[in-house]
Design an enzyme around this catalytic site. Structure first.
Site, PDB file in Angstrom:
ATOM      1  N   TYR A 137       0.816  -1.218   0.000  1.00  0.00           N
ATOM      2  CA  TYR A 137       0.000   0.000   0.000  1.00  0.00           C
ATOM      3  C   TYR A 137       0.850   1.268   0.000  1.00  0.00           C
ATOM      4  O   TYR A 137       1.892   1.334   0.646  1.00  0.00           O
ATOM      5  CB  TYR A 137      -0.898   0.024   1.244  1.00  0.00           C
ATOM      6  CG  TYR A 137      -1.991  -1.023   1.233  1.00  0.00           C
ATOM      7  CD1 TYR A 137      -3.225  -0.759   0.657  1.00  0.00           C
ATOM      8  CD2 TYR A 137      -1.784  -2.270   1.823  1.00  0.00           C
ATOM      9  CE1 TYR A 137      -4.234  -1.712   0.651  1.00  0.00           C
ATOM     10  CE2 TYR A 137      -2.778  -3.238   1.815  1.00  0.00           C
ATOM     11  CZ  TYR A 137      -4.001  -2.951   1.220  1.00  0.00           C
ATOM     12  OH  TYR A 137      -4.995  -3.903   1.213  1.00  0.00           O
TER      13      TYR A 137
ATOM     14  N   ARG B 219      -0.591   4.876   0.821  1.00  0.00           N
ATOM     15  CA  ARG B 219      -1.805   5.627   1.121  1.00  0.00           C
ATOM     16  C   ARG B 219      -1.622   6.621   2.264  1.00  0.00           C
ATOM     17  O   ARG B 219      -2.582   7.274   2.676  1.00  0.00           O
ATOM     18  CB  ARG B 219      -2.938   4.660   1.468  1.00  0.00           C
ATOM     19  CG  ARG B 219      -2.791   4.075   2.854  1.00  0.00           C
ATOM     20  CD  ARG B 219      -3.638   2.884   3.190  1.00  0.00           C
ATOM     21  NE  ARG B 219      -5.005   2.878   2.784  1.00  0.00           N
ATOM     22  CZ  ARG B 219      -5.789   1.798   2.923  1.00  0.00           C
ATOM     23  NH1 ARG B 219      -5.294   0.679   3.447  1.00  0.00           N
ATOM     24  NH2 ARG B 219      -7.050   1.827   2.554  1.00  0.00           N
TER      25      ARG B 219
ATOM     26  N   GLY C 134     -18.425 -15.984   6.067  1.00  0.00           N
ATOM     27  CA  GLY C 134     -17.987 -16.555   4.804  1.00  0.00           C
ATOM     28  C   GLY C 134     -19.001 -17.511   4.224  1.00  0.00           C
ATOM     29  O   GLY C 134     -20.182 -17.180   4.070  1.00  0.00           O
TER      30      GLY C 134
ATOM     31  N   ASP D 107     -18.073  -7.274   1.164  1.00  0.00           N
ATOM     32  CA  ASP D 107     -18.606  -5.966   0.785  1.00  0.00           C
ATOM     33  C   ASP D 107     -19.925  -6.112   0.026  1.00  0.00           C
ATOM     34  O   ASP D 107     -20.873  -5.353   0.242  1.00  0.00           O
ATOM     35  CB  ASP D 107     -17.609  -5.208  -0.101  1.00  0.00           C
ATOM     36  CG  ASP D 107     -16.224  -5.107   0.512  1.00  0.00           C
ATOM     37  OD1 ASP D 107     -16.125  -5.106   1.761  1.00  0.00           O
ATOM     38  OD2 ASP D 107     -15.244  -5.032  -0.247  1.00  0.00           O
TER      39      ASP D 107
END
Length: 317
Positions: free
Chosen positions: A104, A106, A232, A263
């Protein structure tokens, strides 16, 4: 004519690079953006307006994001455009055995600075107009502590104005200075939350929970009324007013990529609840969408692969 329902989703979208051999494929990704996009796809025809609240720059990547979100029916009027910051970026590297590693960039992203004293009053006005406000643990983690506390204040005021607050735990340890800081922020957030999506693996990582009942009890302690435990491929748990339901997930044999499974589940569940569906119907919708998403590569599936909402028009909020 029915009033347009307003949903605000707060978070971050980043530039995504996928490495394959010596080549890189560039797309975009972010947990809350995935949820916003799927929510907009499922509910726009029912008169729901999905806003995305984040920060972007003045660069070509940012413009591409805005254009693609607008094409998906997401309202971008309140995206803060910075002249000093750019979107964050991450690289996915997949090894020969299929394992993925993420890198990352960010720390100075525009999304980290989307909310400040200059934009707080406008943001408060917008949030006060929402029926639903959704954010994740990542939405909190990327903010400096003073900004996070400012967001808590805005959410509390919006809730007093009638907005329902939805929190998805999405715990990413690397984004927090310590586990204690993350726990404190999550506990503050839960005290403001009406509906909580809790991925049990994340609850285990953050608190060391041994059983889902510990996660449920903690959320109830802070006053969360509707709790969804995501597990899950296992059945999810829904707890409302101490009544617990277990809704089985669809069995998927052709799993291609589990990116955005959680999501998309949240988007499906929330879409159904916004439109008047029961918790059981909402969980089934979430499972159906997530089960469809994991049969495609990448976080966002083609629009023509989307399952259809099955709610009757009479259930339209």
């Amino acid at each position: 004519m029915a009033k347009t329902l307003q949903v605000a989703i707060i978070g971050e979208c980043m530039v995504e690079l996928q490495k394959s051999g010596e080549l890189f494929k560039q797309t975009f990704g972010g947990d809350t953006l995935n949820t916003a996009l799927y929510l907009a796809r499922l509910t726009a025809s029912f008169g729901v307006m999905t806003h995305y609240l984040t920060g972007l720059g003045q660069d070509p990547f940012s413009q591409q994001m805005l254009t693609s979100w607008q094409k998906e029916g997401i309202n971008t009027d309140h995206v803060v455009i910075s002249d000093r910051h750019l979107p964050g970026m991450y690289l996915i590297e997949t090894s020969a055995d299929g394992e993925r590693r993420f890198f990352y960039w960010r720390d100075n992203s525009a999304a980290k600075y989307w909310l400040n004293e200059q934009t707080a009053s406008d943001t408060q006005q917008l949030l006060n107009q929402q029926q639903f406000i959704y954010l994740s643990g990542v939405s909190l983690a990327i903010l400096p502590e003073p900004t996070r506390n400012l967001l808590f204040t805005l959410l509390e005021t919006a809730r007093q104005s009638g907005a329902k607050i939805i929190f998805d735990n999405n715990y990413r340890p690397a984004l927090w200075p310590s586990i204690e800081a993350a726990q404190a922020a999550y506990q503050h957030m839960l005290a403001l939350t009406d509906m909580a999506f809790l991925t049990f693996d994340d609850e285990q990582l953050l608190y060391g929970d041994q059983h889902e009942n510990q996660s449920i009890a903690r959320a109830q302690q802070y006053g969360v009324n509707e709790i969804i435990i995501k597990r899950g491929e296992k059945p999810c748990y829904i707890v409302i007013d101490n009544q617990q339901q277990e809704i089985p997930a669809d069995q998927v044999s052709n799993v291609v990529d589990t990116t955005a499974a959680g999501d998309s589940f949240s988007a499906g569940y929330l879409a159904c609840r916004i439109l008047g569906g029961t918790p059981a119907e909402a969980a089934s919708t979430g499972h159906l969408l997530a089960g469809t998403v994991i049969q495609h590569r990448g976080a966002i599936i083609p629009n023509d692969a989307m399952p259809q909402m099955t709610l009757n028009q009479s259930q339209k909020a």
